[in-house]
Structures are given as C-alpha cells and as structure tokens.
Write a protein that holds these residues in place. Structure first.
Motif, PDB file in Angstrom:
ATOM      1  N   THR A 405      -3.019  -2.245   8.141  1.00 38.86           N
ATOM      2  CA  THR A 405      -2.879  -1.101   7.234  1.00 38.86           C
ATOM      3  C   THR A 405      -4.100  -0.966   6.337  1.00 38.86           C
ATOM      4  N   GLU A 406      -4.489   0.245   6.083  1.00 39.51           N
ATOM      5  CA  GLU A 406      -5.635   0.488   5.221  1.00 39.51           C
ATOM      6  C   GLU A 406      -5.228   0.365   3.756  1.00 39.51           C
ATOM      7  N   PHE A 407      -6.182  -0.081   2.931  1.00 39.74           N
ATOM      8  CA  PHE A 407      -5.934  -0.132   1.496  1.00 39.74           C
ATOM      9  C   PHE A 407      -5.776   1.300   0.983  1.00 39.74           C
ATOM     10  N   THR A 408      -4.801   1.518   0.142  1.00 42.03           N
ATOM     11  CA  THR A 408      -4.548   2.858  -0.371  1.00 42.03           C
ATOM     12  C   THR A 408      -5.277   3.099  -1.692  1.00 42.03           C
ATOM     13  N   THR A 409      -5.197   4.324  -2.201  1.00 41.64           N
ATOM     14  CA  THR A 409      -5.852   4.707  -3.451  1.00 41.64           C
ATOM     15  C   THR A 409      -4.975   4.323  -4.640  1.00 41.64           C
ATOM     16  N   MET A 410      -5.637   3.985  -5.763  1.00 43.83           N
ATOM     17  CA  MET A 410      -4.914   3.617  -6.978  1.00 43.83           C
ATOM     18  C   MET A 410      -3.868   4.682  -7.302  1.00 43.83           C
ATOM     19  N   GLU A 411      -2.636   4.237  -7.524  1.00 43.42           N
ATOM     20  CA  GLU A 411      -1.507   5.153  -7.659  1.00 43.42           C
ATOM     21  C   GLU A 411      -1.679   6.153  -8.797  1.00 43.42           C
ATOM     22  N   THR A 412      -2.181   5.688  -9.952  1.00 43.02           N
ATOM     23  CA  THR A 412      -2.335   6.600 -11.091  1.00 43.02           C
ATOM     24  C   THR A 412      -3.352   7.693 -10.790  1.00 43.02           C
ATOM     25  N   GLU A 413      -4.358   7.374 -10.001  1.00 40.83           N
ATOM     26  CA  GLU A 413      -5.384   8.362  -9.681  1.00 40.83           C
ATOM     27  C   GLU A 413      -4.866   9.368  -8.652  1.00 40.83           C
ATOM     28  N   VAL A 414      -4.019   8.906  -7.739  1.00 41.04           N
ATOM     29  CA  VAL A 414      -3.389   9.839  -6.796  1.00 41.04           C
ATOM     30  C   VAL A 414      -2.539  10.839  -7.577  1.00 41.04           C
ATOM     31  N   TRP A 432      -5.530  18.664   0.331  1.00 40.34           N
ATOM     32  CA  TRP A 432      -5.151  17.638  -0.651  1.00 40.34           C
ATOM     33  C   TRP A 432      -3.724  17.173  -0.403  1.00 40.34           C
ATOM     34  N   ASN A 433      -3.457  16.679   0.799  1.00 38.74           N
ATOM     35  CA  ASN A 433      -2.151  16.140   1.175  1.00 38.74           C
ATOM     36  C   ASN A 433      -2.302  14.685   1.598  1.00 38.74           C
ATOM     37  N   GLY A 434      -1.308  13.849   1.246  1.00 40.51           N
ATOM     38  CA  GLY A 434      -1.350  12.446   1.626  1.00 40.51           C
ATOM     39  C   GLY A 434      -2.107  11.613   0.612  1.00 40.51           C
ATOM     40  N   ASP A 435      -2.957  10.703   1.099  1.00 42.09           N
ATOM     41  CA  ASP A 435      -3.750   9.823   0.248  1.00 42.09           C
ATOM     42  C   ASP A 435      -5.178  10.355   0.173  1.00 42.09           C
ATOM     43  N   PRO A 436      -5.796  10.402  -1.027  1.00 42.27           N
ATOM     44  CA  PRO A 436      -7.127  11.003  -1.166  1.00 42.27           C
ATOM     45  C   PRO A 436      -8.223  10.305  -0.368  1.00 42.27           C
ATOM     46  N   CYS A 437      -8.103   8.981  -0.184  1.00 43.03           N
ATOM     47  CA  CYS A 437      -9.225   8.214   0.377  1.00 43.03           C
ATOM     48  C   CYS A 437      -8.981   7.675   1.779  1.00 43.03           C
ATOM     49  N   VAL A 438      -7.728   7.618   2.201  1.00 39.90           N
ATOM     50  CA  VAL A 438      -7.428   7.096   3.529  1.00 39.90           C
ATOM     51  C   VAL A 438      -6.507   8.055   4.273  1.00 39.90           C
ATOM     52  N   PRO A 439      -6.634   8.081   5.619  1.00 38.73           N
ATOM     53  CA  PRO A 439      -7.583   7.325   6.427  1.00 38.73           C
ATOM     54  C   PRO A 439      -9.031   7.601   6.003  1.00 38.73           C
ATOM     55  N   GLN A 440      -9.877   6.593   6.137  1.00 33.99           N
ATOM     56  CA  GLN A 440     -11.251   6.740   5.674  1.00 33.99           C
ATOM     57  C   GLN A 440     -12.008   7.834   6.406  1.00 33.99           C
ATOM     58  N   VAL A 441     -11.581   8.140   7.624  1.00 32.39           N
ATOM     59  CA  VAL A 441     -12.256   9.200   8.376  1.00 32.39           C
ATOM     60  C   VAL A 441     -11.759  10.582   7.982  1.00 32.39           C
ATOM     61  N   ASN A 453     -13.302  -3.976  -4.899  1.00 29.96           N
ATOM     62  CA  ASN A 453     -12.953  -5.261  -4.295  1.00 29.96           C
ATOM     63  C   ASN A 453     -12.081  -6.106  -5.202  1.00 29.96           C
ATOM     64  N   GLU A 454     -12.288  -5.997  -6.503  1.00 31.73           N
ATOM     65  CA  GLU A 454     -11.503  -6.801  -7.434  1.00 31.73           C
ATOM     66  C   GLU A 454     -10.046  -6.349  -7.448  1.00 31.73           C
ATOM     67  N   LYS A 455      -9.824  -5.052  -7.453  1.00 31.50           N
ATOM     68  CA  LYS A 455      -8.463  -4.521  -7.509  1.00 31.50           C
ATOM     69  C   LYS A 455      -7.834  -4.381  -6.125  1.00 31.50           C
ATOM     70  N   GLY A 456      -8.647  -4.446  -5.076  1.00 26.96           N
ATOM     71  CA  GLY A 456      -8.118  -4.298  -3.727  1.00 26.96           C
ATOM     72  C   GLY A 456      -7.551  -2.921  -3.466  1.00 26.96           C
ATOM     73  N   THR A 457      -8.210  -1.896  -4.003  1.00 27.93           N
ATOM     74  CA  THR A 457      -7.715  -0.530  -3.856  1.00 27.93           C
ATOM     75  C   THR A 457      -8.880   0.436  -3.904  1.00 27.93           C
ATOM     76  N   TRP A 458      -8.653   1.653  -3.391  1.00 29.00           N
ATOM     77  CA  TRP A 458      -9.653   2.699  -3.478  1.00 29.00           C
ATOM     78  C   TRP A 458      -9.554   3.389  -4.831  1.00 29.00           C
ATOM     79  N   ILE A 459     -10.701   3.779  -5.370  1.00 33.92           N
ATOM     80  CA  ILE A 459     -10.741   4.505  -6.637  1.00 33.92           C
ATOM     81  C   ILE A 459     -11.548   5.792  -6.442  1.00 33.92           C
ATOM     82  N   ILE A 460     -11.300   6.756  -7.323  1.00 31.74           N
ATOM     83  CA  ILE A 460     -11.997   8.045  -7.258  1.00 31.74           C
ATOM     84  C   ILE A 460     -13.177   7.999  -8.223  1.00 31.74           C
ATOM     85  N   ASP A 461     -14.397   8.158  -7.712  1.00 31.47           N
ATOM     86  CA  ASP A 461     -15.562   8.152  -8.602  1.00 31.47           C
ATOM     87  C   ASP A 461     -16.296   9.491  -8.635  1.00 31.47           C
ATOM     88  N   GLY A 462     -15.816  10.471  -7.865  1.00 34.35           N
ATOM     89  CA  GLY A 462     -16.463  11.777  -7.902  1.00 34.35           C
ATOM     90  C   GLY A 462     -15.567  12.898  -7.414  1.00 34.35           C
TER      91      GLY A 462
END
Length: 660
Positions: A405-414, A432-441, A453-462
């Motif tokens: 399973t792919e790492f998902t995006t931070m819940e608060t940011e979703v 804008w449906n599902g998870d913002p960052c995954v699937p990565q493609v 890497n520290e949090k083990g999750t995707w974050i939104i930076d832009g």
C-alpha cells in the motif's frame, strides 16, 4: 484473475480528484522497494512458508454466526435489481453525484445478465472519480466488473487505471473486453477509515467505465501473509478437476469466505492429467480463516504414475506473489503415506520438496493448505509438480499479486483541500477526488506533494491553480496546510477578504493572489510570515493602509506588489493615507471628536455657572451701596455695638434709659 458475490446495502458515493508531476525515483512505490530487498536474499531461504494442516481451528476475531457486511452496486442502474433465481440484491447507485449512466453493450460474461447498465466518466468530470462506500472497518474482498457501450465510448474499448485506498492496483490492458478473466478484477484489503475508496483514473484512452462493484467482508486473518499494509490482487483461483466455474454461493460456501469465484482448470494445458471427484466428506476443508468450500477439495486433477503436471499463468513482471495450494487425497487407491510424493516448483525454484499429502494430513479425505511467497521477474508464472512416487494430485490453488500500500497524505491536509474545493467552487474538470498525492502517478491537478520521511506521510507543499476560472472565496481552513511553501491562485475571480489565518502558514515563501476580486484590508498577520519572499496582491479591490511591516519587505530583498488596488495606501508607490484614512484612523478621529465635544461642553457649562455666580454677587453688592441700605446698615451697626458693649469698665445702661 477471478471473482464475485451477495446482499445489498445503501452506499454513499462522493466525488473528489487529481493529476500532474511524478515524484522522484527514490520515492517510488514501497512494493518496488520490498521486491528489490527480497531479490537480494538467497533464493534458498526465499519465500516460502508452510502453513500447517487446515486442522487448525482457532478463534477468530469476528463472530461467524453473524452475517458479514456486504454491498453490491449495479452502476448506472435506476432501480435495485434482483437477478432471476438469485437471492442477491444489487443496489442502484442513485447516491452517486458524478459521471453519467449508459447501457452496456460489451460486458463481462461472469456477471448476472440482468446487470446491463454502467457508469462512465468523461474528461469534463475530472481525471479521477471515486466511489466511497461506507463500511465498518475490517478486511474486505472488493470486486469490479468492467463494460462499455456505444453512448459512453462509441463501442471502443477504454483503457484506464484503478486505485484502492489511494494505492494503484490495476490497469486495464488492451484486449480486456475479449478475455473473460480480464473483464473484472478482485482485491483483498483492510479498510481502517470507515469507507472503501475506489477511484477510476483516466489515462487518455477513452472514458473510464464500470459495470458493477462488490464490497464483501471476510475474516480479518484470512490469507494472512504477515503484512497488513498490503493489498492482495487475485491473479488466478482454480478448482482443479471441476466441471464448471462457480461462485462460492453456488458451492454453498460460508459467506465469510467472500463468495469467491473458482474457475475450472479444464481450459489450462495440463498434459496427461485426468479429473477425479468424490461425494465423500472431506475433513477440515472449510476451516477458518480461509474457508475454502468443501467442493473444491472434492474434485482434483490427477496424473498417471511418473507424470508431471504444469500450469502456465500470465503475471505482471517484477512483482511479489502469494500462492496458496489446496490438497486432499481423494483417490481411493491411495490409502497411506509415501504412496504419492512429489516436488512443487515455481518458475523452476523448489518451494516444497517431497510433499506427501497423507503424510501431512494424517489420513485420506483430509484437507491440507500450503502457502508460498516469492518475487517473479518474468511475465509468466509456472507451477510445476514433479513426481517422486506415484502421480500428481492437486485440488485447487490461488495466486495473488502482493501490492504494498502506498503512503497516504496527511489527514488534516486532505481535509483542508476538500474544504478549499468547496469554498473555491473548483470546476469538475479539475477533479480533486480521492487522495491528493497517491497514487503517485495520478496526483491532483495543481497540487505539489512531498514525502515526509519522519512522519511517514505525504504533505502538500505547493498549490498552483492560476487562471482556472475559480469564482469562490478563501477558506479559513487553509491554515491547516502547515507545510505549504507556495500558493498561487492568480488570474481567477476569487472574492471576499483575505483570511487572517493565512498568517499561520509559517512556511509560505510565495503567495500570489493577484488579478482577483479580493476586497477588505490586508491582514496584519501576513507580517508574521518570516519566510515570505514573493507577495503579489496587485489588481484586486483591497483597501486601507498596507501594514507597515509588509512595506519594509522589499528592503530585505523580497518582491511585493500591491499596485492596482484603488483603496490601498500608506507605502511608497501607493497614495498617501491622508486623503483616505484607514478604518482605525477614522474610528480614532470620531472618538477624539466626541471627547472634544464632551469636554468642551463640560467646560462651557462650568464657565456658565461661574458667570452666573459672579453676576449674582455683583447684584448683591450693588444693592448694599444704595442710600437707604447704607443708613439702615449704619444704625443697625451702632445698635448692635451698644448691645454688646462689654461690662466692667462702666455700668451698662440700656440705650432706652439714656434719654430719661
């Protein structure tokens, strides 16, 4: 691959979507990483685990006396459907809020004939569209059936991707509609957020379309491979020696088994094998947790003495696979140990050596289960059974592709992005449906992701949504995007004020809200953005005084633009605030005027009263200066002095006696 199922429940569908920019190779999917790590191990120790006899009857987490949760959806249907001769109800998907319904002319031959409608998604619906099926948390079989027609795809086979819980799990390949095994897909996954999220991703080859969906609960420890952060994708499920392919419900299987679809192996090249069946009961055939139907153990494919048996199966290369074998000695001619002994090889790699069915089971007509886990490099998976003593007998097998399973995006940011989607009124074409960052493609349009890497999750930076025709307003929930470094919403028609919460985006480096219809004042909180280097608020309807701290930005090398806001003032390049005071200044002036008027009135009143007192005193003084007043005053004074003359110096004589 193989599959399918039973029962009806209301479901909730919701739309939410994504697209560009692929991530770096070092951040590729975790399943690739694990496959690489496993390849480094010696093939001797690789990938097999022996699962002892299915005599194993342990307590399971669920109460099997209760029916499992299940949902079956007939996509595009306008009413619930109960197929002829079936007790299984398929629900209409009227709760779905996106896409369109159409008739299916090309469909899977496995699904009930009464399911003749589909739901499809055009590019105007967005690149990603999702079904969110509300379910209790647990372990589920999820099956999808595909179809297309004239209205949705001009009778041309569409190709698209599918993700489950944010993980890319399937891509339809050319020719799927003419190959029954490819016209549906089945997965096993754990749901921990209360909803099974199934998304269809456009790849530019026709409109994604789906005929029906099943979500069926199974036992939590079914098909345990020691990793819950995986999804098992069914590659093949075979009931060896069976006459026809059947679902579990046709085998009277336990509902907690997920109503699996078991294909016959008669269409596979099996060399000299023959079919053998029995009506005798097979012990421990349907034991938990896998609950394999007893009928699977009551038929088998068998070879003559000394003859091998081989199955060839197409698979995805460079992936990991979990293989489950089912055996029960049902040939009455074999009654004891060492009468049937053989080796099991996968792609010529010995997995189990000198396997003796009765030796493991203890007696005939008793089920045994073996499982193996290994990577496959090529496009073909070969199961080979080489005899050591006697011939080969196998009752069934299942093959699963193991998808990490792919790492998902931070819940608060979703949550923040979903709120922004509503407040900004994003057009459906953005998705804008599902998870913002995954699937990565398939990330969301305009969303830039970074893996923490520290949090083990995707974050939104832009976020880059310039010139998208957006007409909504900015939400206070933007403050939840704590990792945001760049926000570009320029060239739209966004109205309302700039939320003061934007000042909480402490990592913001670029903020471009230019060429919109924003009004009100610039919040002082923007001055707390210490990393801000580009601030473009030009060409809006902003008013009031620009905060002083922002006026000093360009001095420190930042690039700020406040031009073309007729109501702004207070910094070089803008007009002076003397002609148009800020709200705070106007309030201060009004308060000052009120105080001046009050104090002035009070002073006037005091002066007035003082003058009245002076005038009264003057009148009294004038009255005393009059002649009659003086005479009366002098006589009275003399009289008083005579009355109070002190005794002792001369005898006091009253004045009225002095005349006598």
């Amino acid at each position: 691959m193989l599959i399918f199922g039973n029962i009806s429940v209301r479901f909730l569908f919701s739309s939410l979507t994504m697209p560009p920019n692929l991530r770096e190779n070092s951040e590729r999917r975790s399943n690739r990483r694990e496959a690489t790590e496993m390849k480094g191990d010696s093939m001797a120790s690789v990938f097999f685990i022996f699962l002892s006899l299915t005599t194993f009857r342990h307590a399971v987490a669920q109460n099997m006396a209760d029916p499992p949760f299940s949902v079956r959806i007939s996509c595009g249907a306008s009413q619930n459907i109960l197929p002829t001769g079936s007790s299984v109800m398929w629900s209409k998907d009227e709760f779905y809020s996106g896409g369109s319904a159409a008739n299916a002319s090309v469909r899977s031959g496995v699904t009930p004939v009464e399911l003749m409608t589909l739901r499809y998604f055009q590019i105007t619906d967005g690149p990603e569209n999702c079904y969110n099926v509300t379910v209790p948390n647990g372990h589920y079989v999820i099956r999808l059936y595909f179809a297309y027609g004239q209205f949705d795809n001009s009778n041309k086979e569409p190709l698209f991707d599918i993700s489950l819980e944010g993980t890319l799990v399937h891509s339809l390949k050319q020719g799927w509609s003419s190959t029954p095994d490819l016209s549906y897909a089945e997965f096993r996954a754990f749901i921990s957020d209360g909803a099974a999220t199934i998304c269809f991703h456009s790849t530019g080859h026709g409109n994604p379309s789906v005929l029906s969906i099943e979500v069926l609960q199974i036992l939590n420890d079914a098909y345990d491979i020691g990793q819950k952060s995986t999804i098992l994708k069914t590659v093949q499920r075979v009931s060896c020696g069976s006459k026809d392919s059947k679902f579990g419900v046709e085998y009277s299987a336990n509902a907690w088994g997920g109503d699996r679809f078991w294909a016959t192996d008669k269409d596979l090249d099996m060399g000299l094998s023959r079919t053998i069946t029995t009506t005798r009961s097979v012990q421990h055939a349907s034991d938990a947790p896998n609950l394999v139907p007893e009928a699977v153990f009551q038929s088998a494919s068998e070879t003559p003495v000394g003859s091998p048996l081989t199955y060839f199966l197409d698979v995805e290369p460079n992936q990991n696979y979990s293989i489950w074998f089912y055996f029960a000695e049902i040939d009455p001619a074999i009654t004891g140990k060492e009468q049937r002994v053989f080796d099991i090889l996968v792609n010529n790699i010995p997995i189990f050596s000198e396997f003796d069915i009765i030796g493991k089971a203890g007696r005939p007509f008793t089920g045994v289960t073996l499982k193996s886990f290994l990577p496959i490099d090529g496009k073909v998976l070969t199961l080979r059974f080489d005899p050591r003593q006697g011939g080969i007998l196998i009752n069934g097998f299942e093959i699963f592709q193991v998808i990490q399973t792919e790492f998902t995006t931070m819940e608060t940011e979703v949550w923040a992005l979903q709120t922004m989607k509503k407040s900004l009124g994003l057009p459906p074409r953005l998705g804008w449906n599902g998870d913002p960052c995954v699937p990565q493609v398939h990330p969301w349009n305009g969303v830039d992701c970074h893996f923490d890497n520290e949090k083990g999750t995707w974050i939104i930076d832009g976020l880059d949504l310039d010139n998208q025709g957006i007409k909504g307003f900015l939400s206070n929930d933007m403050a939840l995007l704590q990792n945001l470094q760049s926000l570009n919403l320029s060239g739209n028609s966004i109205s309302g004020s700039i939320p003061s919460n934007v000042g909480k985006l402490s990592n913001l480096v670029v903020l471009d809200l230019s060429f919109n219809q924003l009004n009100g004042s610039i919040p002082e909180s923007l001055g707390s953005l210490t990393h801000l280097r580009k601030l473009f608020l030009n060409s809006n309807l902003l008013s009031g005084e620009v905060p002083t701290v922002l006026g000093a930005g360009p001095i420190h090398g930042a690039s700020f633009n406040f031009s073309d806001n007729p109501g702004l003032c207070g910094i070089p390049g803008l007009r002076s605030c003397s002609g148009a005071l800020a709200k705070g200044s106007i309030t201060a002036i009004v308060v000052t005027i009120i105080l001046v008027v009050f104090i002035g009135g009070l002073c006037g009143f005091v002066i007035y009263k003082r003058r009245q007192n002076i005038a009264r005193a003057q009148k009294l003084s004038t009255a005393r200066e009059a002649p009659y007043a003086k005479s009366r005053t002098g006589n009275a004074a003399l009289k008083d002095l005579q009355m109070v003359k002190p005794p002792g110096r001369e005898r006091y004589v009253p004045h009225y006696m002095q005349h006598t």
